[in-house]
Design an enzyme around this catalytic site. Structure first.
Site, PDB file in Angstrom:
ATOM      1  N   ASP A   1       0.900  -1.143   0.000  1.00 20.86           N
ATOM      2  CA  ASP A   1       0.000   0.000   0.000  1.00 20.86           C
ATOM      3  C   ASP A   1       0.944   1.200   0.000  1.00 20.86           C
ATOM      4  OD1 ASP A   1      -1.568   2.170   0.525  1.00 20.86           O
ATOM      5  OD2 ASP A   1      -2.874   1.112   1.923  1.00 20.86           O
ATOM      6  N   HIS A   2       1.120   1.810  -1.162  1.00 17.72           N
ATOM      7  CA  HIS A   2       2.226   2.776  -1.270  1.00 17.72           C
ATOM      8  C   HIS A   2       2.045   3.965  -0.338  1.00 17.72           C
ATOM      9  CE1 HIS A   2      -0.526   4.728  -4.123  1.00 17.72           C
ATOM     10  NE2 HIS A   2       0.060   5.828  -3.723  1.00 17.72           N
TER      11      HIS A   2
ATOM     12  N   HIS B   1      -5.897   2.955   1.640  1.00 16.86           N
ATOM     13  CA  HIS B   1      -5.198   4.123   2.188  1.00 16.86           C
ATOM     14  C   HIS B   1      -5.899   4.726   3.400  1.00 16.86           C
ATOM     15  CE1 HIS B   1      -3.226   3.526  -1.484  1.00 16.86           C
ATOM     16  NE2 HIS B   1      -3.891   4.352  -2.236  1.00 16.86           N
TER      17      HIS B   1
HETATM   18  N1  LIG Z   1       0.264   2.542 -12.919  1.00 20.89           N
HETATM   19  C1  LIG Z   1       0.185   2.995 -11.695  1.00 20.89           C
HETATM   20  O1  LIG Z   1       0.444   4.163 -11.413  1.00 20.89           O
HETATM   21  C2  LIG Z   1      -0.248   2.096 -10.573  1.00 20.89           C
HETATM   22  C3  LIG Z   1      -0.382   2.639  -9.291  1.00 20.89           C
HETATM   23  C4  LIG Z   1      -0.721   1.794  -8.244  1.00 20.89           C
HETATM   24  C5  LIG Z   1      -0.916   0.450  -8.489  1.00 20.89           C
HETATM   25  N2  LIG Z   1      -0.797  -0.044  -9.728  1.00 20.89           N
HETATM   26  C6  LIG Z   1      -0.997  -1.476  -9.953  1.00 20.89           C
HETATM   27  O2  LIG Z   1       0.159  -2.031 -10.544  1.00 20.89           O
HETATM   28  C7  LIG Z   1      -0.187  -3.050 -11.432  1.00 20.89           C
HETATM   29  C8  LIG Z   1       0.385  -2.784 -12.804  1.00 20.89           C
HETATM   30  O3  LIG Z   1      -0.086  -1.560 -13.279  1.00 20.89           O
HETATM   31  P1  LIG Z   1       0.353  -0.939 -14.685  1.00 20.89           P
HETATM   32  O4  LIG Z   1      -0.327   0.352 -14.788  1.00 20.89           O
HETATM   33  O5  LIG Z   1       1.821  -0.992 -14.851  1.00 20.89           O
HETATM   34  O6  LIG Z   1      -0.307  -1.973 -15.720  1.00 20.89           O
HETATM   35  P2  LIG Z   1      -0.181  -1.988 -17.303  1.00 20.89           P
HETATM   36  O7  LIG Z   1       0.457  -0.758 -17.820  1.00 20.89           O
HETATM   37  O8  LIG Z   1      -1.500  -2.377 -17.839  1.00 20.89           O
HETATM   38  O9  LIG Z   1       0.832  -3.179 -17.577  1.00 20.89           O
HETATM   39  C9  LIG Z   1       0.475  -4.534 -17.543  1.00 20.89           C
HETATM   40  C10 LIG Z   1       1.688  -5.393 -17.784  1.00 20.89           C
HETATM   41  O10 LIG Z   1       1.352  -6.760 -17.684  1.00 20.89           O
HETATM   42  C11 LIG Z   1       1.830  -7.448 -18.818  1.00 20.89           C
HETATM   43  N3  LIG Z   1       0.912  -8.534 -19.127  1.00 20.89           N
HETATM   44  C12 LIG Z   1      -0.440  -8.519 -19.060  1.00 20.89           C
HETATM   45  N4  LIG Z   1      -0.925  -9.745 -19.394  1.00 20.89           N
HETATM   46  C13 LIG Z   1       0.135 -10.521 -19.659  1.00 20.89           C
HETATM   47  C14 LIG Z   1       0.295 -11.882 -20.028  1.00 20.89           C
HETATM   48  N5  LIG Z   1      -0.743 -12.686 -20.183  1.00 20.89           N
HETATM   49  N6  LIG Z   1       1.537 -12.356 -20.192  1.00 20.89           N
HETATM   50  C15 LIG Z   1       2.610 -11.557 -20.017  1.00 20.89           C
HETATM   51  N7  LIG Z   1       2.516 -10.263 -19.678  1.00 20.89           N
HETATM   52  C16 LIG Z   1       1.306  -9.749 -19.505  1.00 20.89           C
HETATM   53  C17 LIG Z   1       1.884  -6.423 -19.889  1.00 20.89           C
HETATM   54  O11 LIG Z   1       2.843  -6.894 -20.815  1.00 20.89           O
HETATM   55  P3  LIG Z   1       2.716  -6.612 -22.386  1.00 20.89           P
HETATM   56  O12 LIG Z   1       2.435  -5.165 -22.518  1.00 20.89           O
HETATM   57  O13 LIG Z   1       4.029  -7.026 -22.887  1.00 20.89           O
HETATM   58  O14 LIG Z   1       1.569  -7.428 -22.896  1.00 20.89           O
HETATM   59  C18 LIG Z   1       2.349  -5.204 -19.116  1.00 20.89           C
HETATM   60  O15 LIG Z   1       3.736  -5.281 -18.939  1.00 20.89           O
HETATM   61  C19 LIG Z   1      -1.696  -3.149 -11.382  1.00 20.89           C
HETATM   62  O16 LIG Z   1      -2.032  -4.115 -10.441  1.00 20.89           O
HETATM   63  C20 LIG Z   1      -2.121  -1.779 -10.900  1.00 20.89           C
HETATM   64  O17 LIG Z   1      -3.335  -1.832 -10.197  1.00 20.89           O
HETATM   65  C21 LIG Z   1      -0.464   0.771 -10.766  1.00 20.89           C
END
Ligand SMILES: NC(=O)c1ccc[n+]([C@@H]2O[C@H](COP(=O)([O-])OP(=O)(O)OC[C@H]3O[C@@H](n4cnc5c(N)ncnc54)[C@H](OP(=O)(O)O)[C@@H]3O)[C@@H](O)[C@H]2O)c1
Lengths: 513, 386
Positions: A201-202, A264
């Protein structure tokens, strides 16, 4: 091998920085995603830059896209240059850091991908001296957590070879209700031990949130008044000015309750209400936090109308320019019933807090970005200055500000010079260690703590479940109730009018933050 | 220009009134924050300006009541002047502006007693009192005697010492509380040396090798240490001596009688360490060589390399070396049976404000420094009396 006379490093004593972790490899699942380049790799680079991570540290990016090692490094370099708090990278330092980065292409459900990952990790241990120490970071859509965990278990990657350690970091959201959180816990714990699991939980990584504990437990003067006999009620506000931006698809399934309250704001509530832990270590601190959550009186589905308020923003104005409504956002159902604003009234049923309401309020597209906890004390027992022109003396309020600007304000009454009048004045003070210096990003602290094996700032299994067990009945009550007349507040307002009525019913008002 | 306490205090009040009004006019509020009393002693107006700039920079982490003394006892007719100023940070949007305050006292032809009588009532109660003395070694200064019992910390910079080897011995005696000089003795203040603070990144990188489990046993087997220091320039030799002193005091190495030899700028220290393993209970020889390195702009804080080796039985070698980059050192760890671990690490060139801030964060005596200083002074005595 030579025998070890002692396990302590005598050169550490008196050094201002704490111990550094053992060299390890961090495998980031979902490495081509947004979180990795925006937060994780910048945090790892900054830790390296501050000498907090030892030589040998390595990163393996795991995702589906067909990227080369070089392309991965290049993309991460851009990510760091764009997002790091230390600005553009120092060229040679980056080169040295990036030499330990590689990309592993595989689908999450492809067994071969894990077999080859295992081999790759063994090679890294051989070449870079990482000694079998591993962190698996799940930065993926939550639907992928189970398959990754299963595959890691199936390939024996849940335990380290030759005496090293293996840990797993799981991003939020951790489940979307009590059952799914329990399911996920069961799946994780069928493969890993609880002490290998780090649920992020950042918010807890923010220095200002940690300072809350320091403020409470390092200043003895507050302890005797921190209870039901002195405190009238507590308000916790987390207001955001942003809308949902491009996370519409995710947000419309989740809403403010899951996105903000479950994690949070429950953290802020527990840190405010908890008893002093016997020690500042992972289990003592979390034991106390769980006790608070267990003492919170659940809001039964039938009672949601009394104890909760929901809102959703429509078009309005933010900071002088027009802003669109929630339902017009991309990926959002035009009839959406998702809440972008929540207010709750909770009670902590224990000796310290019995009868003291905790009002929680969060929303998007509110006029100001702020997070604060304000503790409203009871009024002076006897109106000594009854004949002063303003005879309703305002109660003392202690506000702990967390964002954007950390500090404490105490509102007290004082006499207006030359008149009999008494008026409120505020005493402002700051309690952080810095007065304008950028503090480390939450992810830096959390990644380092995990590598050091310190789970204090991560959420334990029982904590997540206790929190969901409070949230899920509210969702059930909402689902069973009538459709809401959404939108019910304009972007740029302090939430729906019903939120103000909610407080007025108790003879109270929201604080202006 | 004001000289008595009443006037100084009235000027301070006036200053805050104006400051608050100006801030209000500019649309923000202002907070006076004081975390300590910082007394700074300069021997010229230029030095005082430089110290004032550092104090201003320090406001970011340690807003304080600063009293800067321009101490020119040998100059001109006795004369005492004082003026006040606020040290403010640029406010972040929406946040109150944080300010500390500074009183500058210029004293010519005066006596330490007179100046101290002006400084003492200016101290804010309940906050630590720190005296920062730049320039040459100050251990005989009268001010130290006058502030005895009041001072929590004395901060010096041994890079500015005129007779480094002898002054190091004097500093160690002061820190140990066994000199008769003013301010020394059992209630002497905690001591900080900014020149020691410059070593922090080197010490961190050195310690870090042994946070790694497989390398830790080798720490107790080291038998050769080489420190290459830049002889030209300020304080390099003292830093090398203190680094050697730190290793020796942390690892329980003792200098053997007559173990110091010097050939030009090269110094060799013969020591013994406790034996380990089969030799446990016994002692083993260790040598430390301090070797002059040619001046190099990229040498990091005046050190260019540290090598630590164990050759007896199992080979192990740990080194920190400066590189072509002015901000990076290379660290290499090698031991039989383990892959070589090598990487670049940043070694920042900390400014005076950063160094001071780091020392001000310490609440008590820095025991590691004291131990390292005593060991280094032992080496220095060997250099003075061959
Ligand atoms: N972004 C934020 O600021 C943020 C903040 C807090 C929490 N989070 C959490 O962090 C997590 C990731 O967030 P994100 O924004 O980085 O997500 P994202 O941009 O949608 O990235 C998803 C990643 O998962 C990979 N992926 C998805 N399905 C796959 C599969 N079947 N096989 C291999 N790779 C797969 C994608 O790879 P490919 O693109 O190569 O397919 C991509 O690298 C989530 O749980 C989100 O709730 C994110």
């Amino acid at each position: 091998m030579i025998d070890t006379p002692t396990l302590e490093n005598p050169l550490r004593s008196g050094l201002r920085l704490g111990r550094t972790p053992e060299p390890c490899t961090m495998v980031i699942f979902g490495a081509t995603g947004d979180l990795t380049s925006r937060k994780l790799v910048p945090a790892l680079y900054n830790l390296t830059r501050e000498r907090r991570i030892p030589g040998g540290f390595s990163v393996v990016g795991f995702a589906r896209r067909d990227w080369s090692d070089d392309f991965f490094r290049q993309t991460m370099l851009e990510g760091v240059n764009d997002n790091s708090r230390s600005g553009k990278v120092d060229g040679p330092l980056w080169e040295s850091f990036a030499a330990g980065m590689s990309y592993h292409q595989s689908n999450f459900d492809d067994s071969d991908g894990y077999a080859s990952l295992r081999e790759r990790l063994d090679v890294i241990d051989q070449e870079r001296g990482t000694g079998g120490n591993r962190v698996f970071y799940l930065a993926t859509p939550p639907e992928s957590y189970p398959v990754i965990i299963r595959q890691l278990g199936a390939h024996g990657l849940n335990v380290s070879p030759n005496g090293g350690w293996t840990r797993i970091i799981i991003e939020k959201p951790f489940g979307h209700d009590l059952d799914s959180a329990r399911d996920l816990n069961a799946q994780v714990l069928s493969v890993f031990h609880e002490d290998q699991v780090y649920r992020i939980d950042h918010y807890l990584g923010k220095e200002t949130v940690q300072n809350l504990m320091v403020f409470r437990f390092a200043n003895g003067i507050f302890e005797p008044i921190w209870n039901r006999s002195q405190i009238d009620h507590v308000q916790i506000t987390v207001s955001e000015t942003v809308g949902v931006e491009d996370r519409g698809g995710y947000y419309d399934q989740s809403g403010a309750m899951r996105d903000m309250i479950q994690n949070h704001m429950m953290q802020l509530l527990t840190l405010t209400a908890m008893e002093a832990p016997v020690a500042y270590d992972a289990n003592s601190v979390r034991d106390e936090k769980v006790k608070v959550l267990r003492a919170v009186r659940p809001i039964a589905p039938a009672d949601v109308a009394r104890y909760t308020v929901r809102g959703q923003y429509g078009p309005g104005n933010m900071g002088g320019s027009p802003a669109v409504g929630y339902r017009t956002g991309r990926g959002i159902n035009p009839e959406s019933q998702t809440e972008t604003f929540v207010a709750l009234k909770l009670f902590v049923d224990n000796w310290r807090w019995a009868g003291v309401p905790f009002y929680l309020r969060t929303g998007k597209r509110l006029p100001r970005r702020a997070s604060e906890i304000s503790v409203q004390f009871k009024t002076a027992p006897h109106l000594l200055f009854a004949d002063s022109p303003t005879n309703d003396i305002e109660p003392n309020v202690l506000s702990i500000k967390i964002q954007p600007d950390e500090g404490i304000t105490l509102k007290v009454s004082s006499k207006v010079p030359g008149q009999g009048q008494i008026r409120p004045v505020t005493m402002d003070f700051r309690y952080g260690t810095t007065f304008g210096v950028a503090s480390p990003e939450a992810y830096e602290r959390l990644l380092l703590d995990c590598m050091l094996g310190d789970g204090t700032l991560f959420t334990r299994r029982d904590e997540v479940e206790a929190s969901w067990s409070l949230i899920t009945p509210i969702h059930q009550g909402w689902a069973a109730g009538p459709r809401q007349e959404f939108p019910n507040y304009e972007a740029g307002d302090w939430g729906p009018a019903s939120a103000d009525e909610f407080m007025a019913r108790d003879g109270r008002a929201w604080r202006r933050v | 220009m004001t000289t008595d306490i009443v006037t100084i205090e009235r000027d301070l009040q006036e200053l805050w009134k104006n400051n608050t009004a100006e801030a209000a006019a500019a649309g923000h509020s202002t907070t006076r924050a004081l975390t300590l009393n910082l007394l700074a002693r300069a021997s010229s107006a230029d030095e005082a300006d430089a110290m004032g700039a550092v104090i201003q920079e320090l406001t970011a982490s340690h807003p304080c009541r600063a009293v800067v003394l321009i101490d020119q006892p040998a100059t001109g007719e006795p004369q005492l002047e004082a003026w006040v100023q606020a040290n403010c940070l640029l406010p972040a949007p929406g946040a109150p502006q944080v300010c500390g305050e500074q009183i500058t006292i210029s004293s010519r032809g005066g006596r330490a007693g007179q100046v101290a009588s002006l400084m003492l009532p200016l101290l804010v109660p309940d906050l630590p009192v720190v005296l920062w003395m730049a320039g040459d070694q100050p251990f005989g200064h009268r001010l130290l005697g006058k502030l005895r019992g009041v001072l929590d910390r004395l901060i010096v910079d041994s890079a500015g010492f005129a007779d480094p080897i002898r002054d190091l011995v004097t500093m160690a005696a002061f820190d140990a509380g066994d000199t008769p000089g003013p301010g020394a003795g059992p209630d002497s203040p905690a001591l900080s040396d900014l020149n020691w603070a410059r070593l922090t990144p080197w010490r961190e990188l050195t310690a870090q090798f042994f946070d790694t489990r497989p390398f830790l046993p080798h720490l107790h087997r080291l038998d050769h240490v080489e420190i290459d220091y830049v002889a030209a320039g300020d304080g390099g030799l003292l830093r090398a001596l203190m680094l050697a002193g730190w290793l020796a005091s942390s690892l329980g190495w003792d200098l053997v009688d007559g173990g110091v030899s010097r050939a030009g700028e090269e110094i060799s220290l013969r020591m013994v360490r406790p034996g380990v393993g089969a030799a446990s209970g016994d002692t083993r020889p260790v040598t430390i060589s301090l070797r002059p390195a040619p001046f190099d702009n990229n040498a990091l804080v005046g050190l260019s390399a540290l090598h630590m080796r164990a050759v007896d039985h199992v080979l192990a070698d740990f080194s920190v070396e400066h590189t072509d980059s002015p901000t990076c050192a290379r660290t290499v760890a090698q031991a039989d049976g383990h892959p070589t671990v090598s990487r670049l690490a940043r070694v920042e060139r900390a400014g005076a404000a950063d160094l001071l801030a780091a020392e001000l964060r310490l609440l008590s005596r820095d025991r590691t420094f004291s131990a390292a200083l005593q060991a280094a002074a032992g080496f220095a005595r060997g250099i003075i009396v061959p």
